[in-house]
Design an enzyme around this catalytic site. Structure first.
Site, short mmCIF file in Angstrom:
data_model
loop_
_atom_site.label_atom_id
_atom_site.label_comp_id
_atom_site.label_asym_id
_atom_site.label_seq_id
_atom_site.Cartn_x
_atom_site.Cartn_y
_atom_site.Cartn_z
N GLY A 32 -21.03 -4.59 -11.20
CA GLY A 32 -20.56 -5.34 -10.15
C GLY A 32 -19.96 -6.71 -10.79
N ARG B 8 -6.93 1.35 -3.14
CA ARG B 8 -7.43 0.19 -2.76
C ARG B 8 -6.77 -0.69 -2.03
NH1 ARG B 8 -8.63 -3.25 -6.14
NH2 ARG B 8 -10.76 -3.57 -5.47
N CYS C 114 2.69 9.25 5.35
CA CYS C 114 2.97 8.76 6.70
C CYS C 114 1.80 8.35 7.35
CB CYS C 114 3.11 10.01 7.56
SG CYS C 114 4.46 10.98 6.70
N GLU C 115 1.62 7.01 6.84
CA GLU C 115 0.59 6.12 7.47
C GLU C 115 1.06 4.59 7.26
OE1 GLU C 115 -3.35 6.63 7.60
OE2 GLU C 115 -3.36 8.53 6.96
#
Ligand code: LLP
Length: 417
Positions: free
Chosen positions: A240, A313, A344-345
């Site tokens: 973390g 990410r 295509c986004e």
């Protein structure tokens, strides 16, 4: 801290010009720095030198077997979350006695695989999982070493998708119930050996306090368990610890180390860590070629040949990655642009409204801090072969994963009837 820097006008990975690698293997490609990986491992290890500890690098952050081997050679263990990761870990030559198995949904065949391999311990996340591990161990005539992953209900103050230690998250067993589970396991599950306690509260944590808060709760639990006659030998603090992508100022591993050592002082046990990002994050870049630039009445776009399938990410978490030219050109104007991929986004972007030096088609860009959760989260979306991966060590480089081919894309597919 990393070893990607400019020498003159060119970006180097250690002693190798990035463009030399890109020319040889094509783009997009991931480039990792051996020296950076080793440095990060040693900094972390050094931070705990005064106490018994085991670092289990978190395979999910970057699971290429060549990267795992770098850590294994440093003496690292590995934190795995699937049979596939165990397979990789063993291929990389890890000592199975240094492997911890985390994750909320371990399948019986994965448990069996891990028991046969002889891993250090399972971090158990539910009552039913305890029963499953006991059942499989019994069937194999083995004892399974376990730790219970406790959800300490602390806010790690990070992106909600990567917070794991809050009550509303799916991870671990609530601290209030953990003692019951330990007692249940001790009294009823004869194929289990209780050896540890585990807490992982989230990722990209840039403050010390959430770790310390979690350890306070865990410490109380260890005390209760002791009163019940249950000795904890391993305290798994999870991973973390965050890194600098942009302007974050995460604690140096040495400061994190001091805080953890302080919070666990007097407990006679081995500390286990599962760091991922802090080991490999800044040790990797994604190199991409500019295909086109275009302007609309509202925006400028730089269209590159890498996409969200290569590095998810930014699309997933809106996360920041610095973008640098692989060759610096004098006198270029600064522009504000979206750096986008061919998928295509609308969510297929690496940066939005970013100030960058205007690049020309054909030029290379380096997307920085891409060594963790980069390739390991990549996909074939839009039937894009996954990128090549290269490991640089001083003035040598090696292709550690070939670029996928079109045949790779359809491997295992058949047309019926
Ligand atoms: N241990 C466990 C049980 C974990 O779930 C994780 C990460 C780690 C260790 C390693 O955490 P680290 O030291 O890397 O923070 N894809 C996201 C991050 C997801 C983290 C998942 N678990 C990202 O790209 O930011």
């Amino acid at each position: 801290m990393h070893f990607f820097h400019y020498k003159g006008d060119r970006l180097f990975a250690e002693e190798i010009p990035v463009e030399e690698i890109a020319e040889a293997v094509g783009t997009p490609c991931y480039i990792y720095s051996h020296r950076t990986l080793v440095r990060h491992y040693r900094a972390f290890d050094e931070a705990f030198k005064e106490v018994p500890h085991l670092i289990c690098y978190s395979v999910k952050a970057n699971s290429n077997i060549a990267i795992l081997k770098v850590f294994v050679d440093e003496g690292s263990g590995l934190d795995i979350v699937s049979g596939g990761e165990l397979y990789r870990a063993l291929k990389a030559g890890v000592d199975p006695a240094k492997v911890v198995f985390s994750g909320v949904g371990k399948r019986e065949e994965e448990i069996e695989y891990a028991l046969n391999a002889g891993i250090l311990m399972f971090n158990v996340e539910s009552h039913q999982e305890l029963l499953a591990i006991d059942r499989v161990a019994g069937r194999l005539g083995k004892k399974a070493r376990i730790a219970i992953r406790v959800n300490p209900d602390v806010d790690p103050k990070t992106h909600p998708y990567i917070s794991t230690g809050l009550k509303k998250n799916k991870f671990g067993i609530e601290s209030e119930r953990a003692i019951e589970e330990y007692l249940y396991a001790r009294d009823n599950l004869k194929n289990l050996e209780i050896v540890g306690i585990d807490t992982h509260i989230g990722s990209q944590i840039t403050q010390i306090s959430p770790f310390v808060d979690a350890l306070k709760r865990t410490r109380e639990l260890i005390g209760h368990l002791k009163e019940e006659g249950i000795e904890i030998r391993y305290l798994d603090v999870g991973g973390g610890l965050g890194i600098t992508y942009d302007r974050e100022e995460p604690p140096h591993p040495s400061r994190y180390g001091q805080a953890v050592i302080e919070a666990t002082r007097g407990l006679d046990l081995t500390l286990v860590f599962e760091p991922g990002r802090v080991m490999s994050g800044n040790a990797g870049i994604l190199v991409t070629k500019v295909l086109y630039t275009k302007e609309t009445s509202e925006k400028r776009f730089v269209i590159v040949d890498a996409a969200m399938n290569d590095l998810a990410r930014p699309s997933l978490y809106n996360s920041y990655h610095a973008i640098k030219p692989v060759r610096l050109e004098e006198g270029r104007e600064e522009i504000v642009a979206d750096v986008v991929g061919p998928i295509c986004e609308t969510g297929d972007f690496f940066a939005r409204d970013r100030e960058i030096v205007r690049p020309e088609p054909g030029e290379l860009l380096a997307i920085m801090s891409a060594g963790a959760y980069g390739f390991s989260m990549s996909s074939n979306y839009n039937s894009r072969p996954r990128a090549a991966e290269v490991l640089v060590r001083d003035d040598r480089w090696h292709l550690i994963r070939e670029r996928e081919s079109y045949e790779d894309l359809i491997r295992g597919e058949t047309i019926p009837f």
